[in-house]
Design a protein around this motif. Structure first.
Motif, PDB file in Angstrom:
ATOM      1  N   PRO A 159      56.729 -12.809 -43.094  1.00 10.39           N
ATOM      2  CA  PRO A 159      58.063 -12.791 -43.691  1.00 10.39           C
ATOM      3  C   PRO A 159      58.015 -13.285 -45.135  1.00 10.39           C
ATOM      4  O   PRO A 159      57.058 -13.955 -45.535  1.00 10.39           O
ATOM      5  N   GLU A 160      59.064 -12.962 -45.862  1.00 12.19           N
ATOM      6  CA  GLU A 160      59.178 -13.487 -47.232  1.00 12.19           C
ATOM      7  C   GLU A 160      59.948 -14.803 -47.202  1.00 12.19           C
ATOM      8  O   GLU A 160      61.065 -14.869 -46.673  1.00 12.19           O
ATOM      9  N   ASP A 164      65.571  -9.067 -48.566  1.00 12.23           N
ATOM     10  CA  ASP A 164      65.499  -8.201 -49.739  1.00 12.23           C
ATOM     11  C   ASP A 164      64.148  -7.508 -49.760  1.00 12.23           C
ATOM     12  O   ASP A 164      63.132  -8.140 -49.539  1.00 12.23           O
ATOM     13  N   ARG A 181      61.864 -17.902 -34.957  1.00 16.60           N
ATOM     14  CA  ARG A 181      61.291 -16.912 -35.887  1.00 16.60           C
ATOM     15  C   ARG A 181      61.365 -15.488 -35.338  1.00 16.60           C
ATOM     16  O   ARG A 181      61.343 -15.278 -34.128  1.00 16.60           O
ATOM     17  N   ARG A 182      61.346 -14.531 -36.285  1.00 21.08           N
ATOM     18  CA  ARG A 182      61.249 -13.119 -35.913  1.00 21.08           C
ATOM     19  C   ARG A 182      59.791 -12.664 -35.825  1.00 21.08           C
ATOM     20  O   ARG A 182      59.514 -11.551 -35.379  1.00 21.08           O
ATOM     21  N   ALA A 183      58.864 -13.487 -36.291  1.00 23.00           N
ATOM     22  CA  ALA A 183      57.455 -13.078 -36.376  1.00 23.00           C
ATOM     23  C   ALA A 183      56.922 -12.559 -35.038  1.00 23.00           C
ATOM     24  O   ALA A 183      56.143 -11.601 -35.003  1.00 23.00           O
ATOM     25  N   ARG A 188      57.710  -8.927 -51.861  1.00 21.98           N
ATOM     26  CA  ARG A 188      57.130  -9.941 -52.758  1.00 21.98           C
ATOM     27  C   ARG A 188      56.122 -10.809 -52.018  1.00 21.98           C
ATOM     28  O   ARG A 188      55.081 -11.190 -52.570  1.00 21.98           O
ATOM     29  N   TYR A 235      58.383  -8.455 -43.808  1.00 22.38           N
ATOM     30  CA  TYR A 235      59.801  -8.304 -43.484  1.00 22.38           C
ATOM     31  C   TYR A 235      60.592  -9.359 -44.228  1.00 22.38           C
ATOM     32  O   TYR A 235      60.081 -10.424 -44.584  1.00 22.38           O
ATOM     33  N   LEU A 264      65.513  -6.590 -42.998  1.00 22.31           N
ATOM     34  CA  LEU A 264      66.328  -7.243 -41.960  1.00 22.31           C
ATOM     35  C   LEU A 264      67.663  -6.535 -41.767  1.00 22.31           C
ATOM     36  O   LEU A 264      68.257  -6.617 -40.685  1.00 22.31           O
TER      37      LEU A 264
HETATM   38  C1  LIG Z   1      62.672 -20.883 -46.207  1.00 23.45           C
HETATM   39  C2  LIG Z   1      63.126 -19.446 -46.218  1.00 23.45           C
HETATM   40  C3  LIG Z   1      63.111 -18.746 -47.405  1.00 23.45           C
HETATM   41  C4  LIG Z   1      63.488 -17.401 -47.426  1.00 23.45           C
HETATM   42  N1  LIG Z   1      63.387 -16.708 -48.603  1.00 23.45           N
HETATM   43  C5  LIG Z   1      63.575 -15.371 -48.600  1.00 23.45           C
HETATM   44  C6  LIG Z   1      63.334 -14.615 -49.777  1.00 23.45           C
HETATM   45  O1  LIG Z   1      62.953 -15.121 -50.828  1.00 23.45           O
HETATM   46  N2  LIG Z   1      63.522 -13.280 -49.723  1.00 23.45           N
HETATM   47  C7  LIG Z   1      63.935 -12.645 -48.574  1.00 23.45           C
HETATM   48  O2  LIG Z   1      64.060 -11.423 -48.572  1.00 23.45           O
HETATM   49  N3  LIG Z   1      64.176 -13.345 -47.435  1.00 23.45           N
HETATM   50  C8  LIG Z   1      64.006 -14.687 -47.424  1.00 23.45           C
HETATM   51  N4  LIG Z   1      64.215 -15.412 -46.288  1.00 23.45           N
HETATM   52  C9  LIG Z   1      64.657 -14.697 -45.074  1.00 23.45           C
HETATM   53  C10 LIG Z   1      63.462 -14.458 -44.159  1.00 23.45           C
HETATM   54  O3  LIG Z   1      62.616 -13.465 -44.659  1.00 23.45           O
HETATM   55  C11 LIG Z   1      63.953 -14.097 -42.765  1.00 23.45           C
HETATM   56  O4  LIG Z   1      64.764 -15.157 -42.289  1.00 23.45           O
HETATM   57  C12 LIG Z   1      62.809 -13.884 -41.789  1.00 23.45           C
HETATM   58  O5  LIG Z   1      63.320 -13.576 -40.514  1.00 23.45           O
HETATM   59  C13 LIG Z   1      61.935 -15.123 -41.696  1.00 23.45           C
HETATM   60  O6  LIG Z   1      60.832 -14.881 -40.859  1.00 23.45           O
HETATM   61  P1  LIG Z   1      60.707 -15.654 -39.455  1.00 23.45           P
HETATM   62  O7  LIG Z   1      62.018 -15.381 -38.740  1.00 23.45           O
HETATM   63  O8  LIG Z   1      59.553 -15.020 -38.746  1.00 23.45           O
HETATM   64  O9  LIG Z   1      60.503 -17.089 -39.773  1.00 23.45           O
HETATM   65  C14 LIG Z   1      63.908 -16.752 -46.242  1.00 23.45           C
HETATM   66  C15 LIG Z   1      63.943 -17.498 -45.038  1.00 23.45           C
HETATM   67  C16 LIG Z   1      63.525 -18.809 -45.028  1.00 23.45           C
HETATM   68  C17 LIG Z   1      63.513 -19.559 -43.725  1.00 23.45           C
END
Ligand SMILES: Cc1cc2nc3c(=O)[nH]c(=O)nc-3n(C[C@H](O)[C@H](O)[C@H](O)COP(=O)(O)O)c2cc1C
Length: 191
Positions: free
Chosen positions: A85-86, A119, A17-19, A124, A116, A149
């Motif tokens: 994150p979204e 999109d 994760r990026r969190a 959202r 973050y 991102l």
């Molecule tokens: C299950 C899943 C659904 C995602 N859906 C979206 C989305 O609807 N919109 C968006 O902008 N990014 C989406 N992403 C991209 C994430 O925002 C991005 O990978 C982010 O780094 C995830 O946070 P994390 O790395 O802390 O888990 C999605 C990623 C995952 C894993």
């Protein structure tokens, strides 16, 4: 008055994760503020299963040891920054689950949101989170940093544009102001 205690909550539990890097960016920026102590809170460490309490949290009858431990953690904070994150246009299920576990421990506290995503900087997810926080009587501050991102990360690490840093500073100002005010509200309320 005791310094305010603010949790920076990692809103994702995904391996890779990026969190964590987003929360570290918030922590690095926040630490210069002497009126508050900031700490990271990692949902992955709490290992909460999908909600397994028989009673809704609003009744305050917690049975499970993991619920009691999570309640003790949350109770100790005056405010929160959610690094969220979204996921599919909303918040990660792990964060929603962690919020659903408790009620009174969240009440009359303040929160800021750093979102973050690919999109719209996770906007959202941030908007959905605001609806959830309202139900838990958490006061969400207006200012938000919404990291793209594409434009605010380099090789997976946050490299936020200058206006994002300004937004985070505004968020922290508002959060500390409201966290202090709401501490007074809690002290004046029978809980
Ligand atoms: C299950 C899943 C659904 C995602 N859906 C979206 C989305 O609807 N919109 C968006 O902008 N990014 C989406 N992403 C991209 C994430 O925002 C991005 O990978 C982010 O780094 C995830 O946070 P994390 O790395 O802390 O888990 C999605 C990623 C995952 C894993």
């Amino acid at each position: 008055m005791e310094p305010l205690r603010i949790a920076i909550v990692l809103g994702s539990t995904r391996p890779g994760r990026r969190a964590g890097t987003v929360a570290d960016w918030v922590l690095g920026r926040a630490r210069s503020r002497s009126t508050a102590q900031f700490e990271l809170v990692d949902l992955a460490h709490h290992r909460l299963p999908l909600l397994d309490e028989p009673d809704p949290a609003i009744h305050g009858h917690y049975l499970q040891p993991h619920t009691k431990a999570w309640a003790e953690t949350v109770e100790g904070f005056d405010g929160f920054v959610f690094a969220v994150p979204e996921y599919n246009r909303s918040v990660p299920a792990a964060l929603k689950n962690a919020l659903d576990y408790l009620y009174r421990e969240w009440n009359d506290k303040a929160a800021g949101i750093v979102s973050y995503g690919v999109d719209a900087g996770g906007a959202r997810a941030a908007e959905h989170l605001r609806c959830i926080l309202g139900e838990l009587r958490i006061a969400d501050v207006r200012s938000t940093a919404a990291l793209s991102l594409m434009d605010d990360f380099t090789d997976g690490e946050p490299t936020p544009r200058a206006f994002q840093v300004q937004k985070l500073d505004m968020l922290l100002d508002e959060l500390l102001s409201w966290s202090g005010a709401l501490r007074s509200v809690r002290m004046a309320t029978v809980r």
